[in-house]
Design an enzyme around this catalytic site. Structure first.
Site, mmCIF file in Angstrom:
data_model
loop_
_atom_site.group_PDB
_atom_site.id
_atom_site.type_symbol
_atom_site.label_atom_id
_atom_site.label_comp_id
_atom_site.label_asym_id
_atom_site.label_seq_id
_atom_site.Cartn_x
_atom_site.Cartn_y
_atom_site.Cartn_z
ATOM 1 N N ASN A 136 -9.611 -2.513 -7.401
ATOM 2 C CA ASN A 136 -8.752 -1.638 -8.214
ATOM 3 C C ASN A 136 -9.285 -1.427 -9.627
ATOM 4 O O ASN A 136 -8.870 -0.483 -10.313
ATOM 5 C CB ASN A 136 -7.331 -2.202 -8.291
ATOM 6 C CG ASN A 136 -6.584 -2.133 -6.976
ATOM 7 O OD1 ASN A 136 -5.684 -2.924 -6.713
ATOM 8 N ND2 ASN A 136 -6.959 -1.190 -6.114
ATOM 9 N N ASP A 168 0.826 -1.202 0.000
ATOM 10 C CA ASP A 168 0.000 0.000 0.000
ATOM 11 C C ASP A 168 0.867 1.261 0.000
ATOM 12 O O ASP A 168 1.922 1.296 0.633
ATOM 13 C CB ASP A 168 -0.907 -0.004 1.235
ATOM 14 C CG ASP A 168 -2.036 1.001 1.131
ATOM 15 O OD1 ASP A 168 -2.295 1.497 0.012
ATOM 16 O OD2 ASP A 168 -2.665 1.302 2.155
#
Length: 310
Positions: free
Chosen positions: A81, A33
């Site tokens: 995503n 991340d």
């Protein structure tokens, strides 16, 4: 001067962490991340952050080899995503494709016997990425030196849901009995999955959540979790060692808890029948670390002495 001092400090701290480590985790899973936030902070575009993050992934492979980790799973692209802007997705798909081919052809990958696998709904990915996946997997399929799992179009709930639906269909059709729905049966229905349970999850970027990552293989194994602040491109060897230390601390605590429960069980059984306590102790000693086994045996002797005195 400041940079020199920082390097000296980091070197000393790394050596200290190394001394604290014993037996590390076999399977580490990482949520990568912070690539986009790293890029924004530097005034760059998201693809630049992803490229820097890919360099970190390559470093982590070296660290895994150095510290005896046998399997690594990288959360590279989630099902969520797909909601990102197309102008961000296309460069990301290009990078994934490029790195898959690069890894599959890298000499060190073949020398170390690295097997590349993908997990997730890969049929949702562009054809060029699927072709790169097939190339990487086929080139390394016969290796067993190290397993690198790349989570692409992955979602933990979707993975479990697919397995449950598969089981439900077979139970309804009569080809599978409800009594035969075991842990092993569910595991076999996860068509693409790691080869071993997850021991440690690392998440970079400051968020403290596991984001639906490998729920079957991590939660079922009560994996240790290490959250750290650096964005993925900034993730360092010291951060990795801190993660390994978190795993070891949790493992020692877990073993201590098992020992304490075993001692309590021996005490309880010994109150009614010392012979039965000895039988239970013999079974427990096979499952406990050596220090815990000695403590259980000592407790049994204390109970025996008490009974003799009575």
């Amino acid at each position: 001067m400041r940079q020199w001092l920082r390097r000296q400090f980091n070197g000393a701290y790394e050596r200290m962490l190394r001394r604290e480590l014993g037996g590390g985790p076999a399977h580490v899973a990482i949520i990568q991340d912070g690539n986009r936030r790293y890029a924004r902070r530097r005034g760059d575009e998201a693809p630049d952050g992803h490229k820097e993050g890919a360099k970190t992934a390559e470093q982590v492979l070296h660290w895994c080899e150095e510290f005896g980790v046998e399997e690594l799973t990288l959360y590279t692209f989630s099902t969520e995503n797909f909601d990102r802007p197309q102008e961000e997705l296309e460069p990301l798909f290009d990078l994934i494709e490029e790195k898959l081919y690069e890894f599959a052809d890298a000499e060190r990958v073949h020398e170390a016997g690295v097997r590349i696998c993908t997990i997730g709904e890969t049929d949702r990915l562009p054809p060029r990425v699927r072709e790169a996946i097939e190339y990487a997997e086929s080139r390394t399929r016969g290796y067993d030196g190290f397993c690198l799992n790349i989570a692409l179009a992955y979602g933990g709930r979707a993975e479990l849901l697919g397995a449950v639906r598969d089981v439900a269909r077979d139970v309804t059709s009569g080809t599978l009995s409800p009594d035969d729905v075991t842990v092993e049966e569910i595991d076999s229905r996860l068509c693409q999955h790691p080869t071993r349970d997850v021991d440690l999850i690392i998440r970079t970027g400051g968020a403290e959540r596991t984001s639906n990552f490998l729920p079957w293989h991590a939660n079922g194994n009560e994996a240790a979790v290490y959250f750290c602040a650096p964005y993925w491109p900034e993730f360092s060897k010291v951060d990795f060692l801190r993660g390994l230390r978190t795993y070891e601390s949790r493992e020692k605590s877990w073993q201590r808890t098992r020992t304490e429960r075993a001692v309590a069980l021996v005490r309880s059984v010994a109150e009614t029948e010392l012979a039965e306590a000895r039988a239970v102790t013999a079974r427990l000693r096979e499952k406990l670390p050596s220090a815990g086994a000695e403590e259980v045996a000592a407790e049994l002797e204390r109970q025996g002495d008490t009974e003799a005195a009575d």
